[in-house]
Design an enzyme around this catalytic site. Structure first.
Site, PDB file in Angstrom:
ATOM      1  N   ASN A  41       0.880  -1.176   0.000  1.00 19.06           N
ATOM      2  CA  ASN A  41       0.000   0.000   0.000  1.00 19.06           C
ATOM      3  C   ASN A  41       0.911   1.218   0.000  1.00 19.06           C
ATOM      4  OD1 ASN A  41      -1.806   2.038   0.488  1.00 19.06           O
ATOM      5  ND2 ASN A  41      -2.287   1.423   2.592  1.00 19.06           N
ATOM      6  N   TRP A  42       1.056   1.797  -1.169  1.00 18.50           N
ATOM      7  CA  TRP A  42       2.017   2.904  -1.292  1.00 18.50           C
ATOM      8  C   TRP A  42       1.504   4.195  -0.654  1.00 18.50           C
ATOM      9  CZ3 TRP A  42       4.365   2.881  -6.958  1.00 18.50           C
ATOM     10  CH2 TRP A  42       5.036   1.668  -7.169  1.00 18.50           C
ATOM     11  N   LYS A  43       0.217   4.244  -0.350  1.00 18.44           N
ATOM     12  CA  LYS A  43      -0.397   5.466   0.190  1.00 18.44           C
ATOM     13  C   LYS A  43      -0.101   6.645  -0.747  1.00 18.44           C
ATOM     14  CE  LYS A  43      -0.146   3.346   4.670  1.00 18.44           C
ATOM     15  NZ  LYS A  43      -0.141   3.486   6.106  1.00 18.44           N
ATOM     16  N   GLY A 102       2.662  -1.129   4.246  1.00 14.51           N
ATOM     17  CA  GLY A 102       2.779   0.289   3.921  1.00 14.51           C
ATOM     18  C   GLY A 102       4.234   0.667   3.694  1.00 14.51           C
ATOM     19  N   GLY A 103       4.843   1.233   4.719  1.00 12.90           N
ATOM     20  CA  GLY A 103       6.208   1.760   4.625  1.00 12.90           C
ATOM     21  C   GLY A 103       7.197   0.835   3.928  1.00 12.90           C
TER      22      GLY A 103
HETATM   23  P1  PGA Z   1       2.554   0.335   7.581  1.00 10.70           P
HETATM   24  O1  PGA Z   1       1.135   0.554   6.897  1.00 10.70           O
HETATM   25  O2  PGA Z   1       3.098  -0.975   7.071  1.00 10.70           O
HETATM   26  O3  PGA Z   1       3.383   1.503   7.160  1.00 10.70           O
HETATM   27  O4  PGA Z   1       2.328   0.297   9.065  1.00 10.70           O
HETATM   28  C1  PGA Z   1       0.265  -0.514   6.686  1.00 10.70           C
HETATM   29  C2  PGA Z   1      -1.008  -0.016   6.050  1.00 10.70           C
HETATM   30  O5  PGA Z   1      -1.460   1.068   6.429  1.00 10.70           O
HETATM   31  O6  PGA Z   1      -1.597  -0.667   5.175  1.00 10.70           O
END
Ligand code: PGA
Length: 255
Positions: free
Chosen positions: A13-15, A237-238
């Protein structure tokens, strides 16, 4: 994970990260590293990167997803994107109900449900996010809350459509904080989601459902989390913004 019963899926999830040039570079760097994956590999990217990433991922095993879609087919919804607009581009997956959408953009269990239904009707595969806030966990209501989120989000979804749903359990307190749920905590809630789905549909339907964990999953902790019987992959995410780290997680899911 239990590969015999269900698919293992690692999704990035690149956001709101990466412009087109950066997106192309990242996917190109990932392609070889994940080419031998024994799990499904998905990257969910900003709308503006979709076309670039679809074309960069062509011929590879990387599948492409968006991070949201609207529940109406078209009309006066300034700033929104419909599910049909995504499928028309060749997008296969969409994240629905991410906690950041619930927290910052007024997303409710009801709108999440509407978006899930619209996405499934359009033929998209849905990564449906559920998860509790820290206060919920401290108040001992994680189980009730996550079961309720799951039930409302799946309202009206048929058993046939459920085959195109992945659920991602993401404790909000673990997202982007570096605080991961313990493998046991993740497995416990994933099992509870599975039991909820068994109650709503059938045991076989629940056994076949991919339930991911998300929230600070990274190259170091992925193997332990994925070793749990009810953790069938991750929403990352990250760590999905670095080709090497993402590849380590994909490798852990391929064992
Ligand atoms: P994160 O995010 O791995 O940066 O904690 C996960 C997500 O929000 O899907």
């Amino acid at each position: 994970m239990n590969r015999e019963l269900r698919k293992v899926v690692i999704a990035g999830n690149w956001k709101m990260n990466k412009n087109r040039a950066e997106a192309k570079e990242l996917v190109n760097a990932m392609k070889d590293k994940v080419a031998n994956a024994k799990c499904d590999v998905v990257v969910c990217v900003p709308f503006t990167d979709l076309e670039t990433v679809l074309s960069a991922a062509q011929g590879s095993n990387i599948k492409v997803g968006a991070q949201n879609c609207h529940f109406e087919k078209s009309g006066a919804f300034t700033g929104e994107i419909s599910a049909d607009m995504l499928t028309e581009m060749g997008v296969e997956y969409v994240v629905i109900g991410h906690s950041e959408r619930r927290q910052y953009f007024g997303e409710t269990d009801e709108t999440v449900n509407k978006r899930v239904l619209a996405a499934l009707a359009a033929g998209l595969k849905v990564i449906l996010c559920v998860g509790e806030m820290l206060a919920d966990r401290e108040n001992g209501i994680t189980a009730e809350l996550v079961a309720l989120q799951t039930k409302i989000a799946l309202r009206g979804v048929t058993a046939e459509q459920l085959k195109n749903v992945i659920i991602a359990y993401e404790p909000v307190w673990a997202i982007g904080t570096g605080k991961t749920a313990t493998a046991q905590q993740a497995n416990e809630v994933n099992a509870l989601i599975r039991a909820t789905v068994a109650q709503l549909y059938c045991q076989d339907c629940a056994d076949a459902l991919t339930i991911q964990y998300g929230g600070s999953m990274n190259a170091k902790n992925a193997a332990e989390l994925l070793a749990q019987p009810d953790v069938d992959g991750g929403l990352i995410g990250g760590a999905s913004l670095k080709a090497d780290d993402f590849a380590v997680i994909v490798d852990a899911a391929s064992k």
